[in-house]
Design an enzyme around this catalytic site. Structure first.
Site, PDB file in Angstrom:
ATOM      1  N   ASP A  39      -5.677  -5.849  10.225  1.00  0.00           N
ATOM      2  CA  ASP A  39      -4.537  -5.711  11.128  1.00  0.00           C
ATOM      3  C   ASP A  39      -4.210  -4.238  11.354  1.00  0.00           C
ATOM      4  O   ASP A  39      -3.637  -3.875  12.379  1.00  0.00           O
ATOM      5  CB  ASP A  39      -3.317  -6.473  10.607  1.00  0.00           C
ATOM      6  N   ARG A  57      -4.745   1.955  -1.258  1.00  0.00           N
ATOM      7  CA  ARG A  57      -4.908   0.623  -0.677  1.00  0.00           C
ATOM      8  C   ARG A  57      -4.832  -0.496  -1.708  1.00  0.00           C
ATOM      9  O   ARG A  57      -5.484  -0.452  -2.761  1.00  0.00           O
ATOM     10  CB  ARG A  57      -6.246   0.524   0.050  1.00  0.00           C
ATOM     11  N   LEU A  58      -4.038  -1.499  -1.382  1.00  0.00           N
ATOM     12  CA  LEU A  58      -4.098  -2.799  -2.025  1.00  0.00           C
ATOM     13  C   LEU A  58      -4.828  -3.721  -1.053  1.00  0.00           C
ATOM     14  O   LEU A  58      -4.310  -4.044   0.017  1.00  0.00           O
ATOM     15  CB  LEU A  58      -2.704  -3.342  -2.324  1.00  0.00           C
ATOM     16  N   ASN A  81       1.005   0.534   5.995  1.00  0.00           N
ATOM     17  CA  ASN A  81       1.437  -0.352   4.910  1.00  0.00           C
ATOM     18  C   ASN A  81       2.153  -1.526   5.544  1.00  0.00           C
ATOM     19  O   ASN A  81       3.132  -1.325   6.272  1.00  0.00           O
ATOM     20  CB  ASN A  81       2.379   0.395   3.960  1.00  0.00           C
ATOM     21  N   GLY A  82       1.665  -2.742   5.318  1.00  0.00           N
ATOM     22  CA  GLY A  82       2.376  -3.879   5.877  1.00  0.00           C
ATOM     23  C   GLY A  82       1.490  -5.057   6.184  1.00  0.00           C
ATOM     24  O   GLY A  82       0.356  -5.164   5.695  1.00  0.00           O
ATOM     25  N   GLU A  83       2.007  -5.921   7.039  1.00  0.00           N
ATOM     26  CA  GLU A  83       1.285  -7.114   7.461  1.00  0.00           C
ATOM     27  C   GLU A  83       1.765  -7.506   8.854  1.00  0.00           C
ATOM     28  O   GLU A  83       2.960  -7.695   9.072  1.00  0.00           O
ATOM     29  CB  GLU A  83       1.521  -8.267   6.486  1.00  0.00           C
ATOM     30  N   CYS A 143       0.857  -1.177   0.000  1.00  0.00           N
ATOM     31  CA  CYS A 143       0.000   0.000   0.000  1.00  0.00           C
ATOM     32  C   CYS A 143       0.901   1.237   0.000  1.00  0.00           C
ATOM     33  O   CYS A 143       2.116   1.143   0.175  1.00  0.00           O
ATOM     34  CB  CYS A 143      -0.911   0.029   1.225  1.00  0.00           C
TER      35      CYS A 143
END
Length: 206
Positions: A100, A50-51, A75-77, A2
């Site tokens: 998340d 956003r993705l 942005n991340g996981e 993202c």
């Protein structure tokens, strides 16, 4: 991936223009082709491209806490977010999404900057803490997710990519000779430097 962008005005009497955030967002639209969002509140402007990966229907950013006093672009996981969400629910936090991203925001409400110690994952994010009048930027320990910033004319400008920073007014691209020397020596600039003068990266783990 993202894309996130933002501008924080150090002078409270000068609100952030929507046009600035949109111009910056246009430079990172390829990072998040699914949707985009903006939050403006006087001194702060946040934008997100956003993705969609988690909570496809309900995870648009920026995301706020229950009363809208704190906002995040991310942005991340986070790999351990289900466990963290369960803990936060037990402590009374209410969730509007299953992302998340929202877990990170509520964890910040619970622990402040120490929330980073509980995160297992890769991330770059910005949290606007309205009650504390504080902007909190953070990047994962390894530096997998990028985050850059500069300060110009009493404004802090930040983004996932440097070209978005250059879309903000009065930000100019000029080669930094110190960083250039580092590239010839180490093959890349040493954090927090970038190849551009006065444009820095948030170092990994900061």
């Amino acid at each position: 991936m993202c894309g996130l962008v933002g501008v924080y005005n150090l002078e409270p009497d000068e609100p952030i223009s929507l046009d600035i955030i949109l111009a910056m967002l246009a430079q990172v639209s390829h990072r998040g082709p699914d949707e985009s969002g903006v939050y403006l509140d006087g001194r702060i402007g946040l934008g997100h491209a956003r993705l969609s990966i988690i909570d496809l229907a309900g995870g648009q950013q920026p995301i706020s806490n229950e009363d809208g006093s704190r906002w995040i672009v991310y942005n991340g996981e986070i790999f351990n977010y289900p466990e963290l969400q369960a803990m936060l629910l037990r402590r009374g936090h209410q969730f509007a999404t299953q992302t998340d991203t929202e877990v990170v925001l509520h964890l910040y409400e619970e622990l402040g900057p120490d929330c980073l110690q509980a995160l297992n994952g890769q991330f770059a994010f910005a949290i606007w803490d309205g009650p504390a009048n504080r902007l909190f930027l953070a990047r994962d320990r390894v530096g997998i997710r990028p985050l850059f910033y500069t300060a110009v004319q009493n404004r802090l400008v930040f983004a996932s990519e440097m070209k978005a920073i250059f879309a903000a007014p009065s930000v100019r691209a000029a080669i930094d000779p110190v960083a250039l020397d580092q590239i010839f020596t180490y093959w890349s600039p040493r954090a927090p430097f970038t190849i551009f003068k006065d444009v820095y990266q948030v170092p990994p783990g900061h």
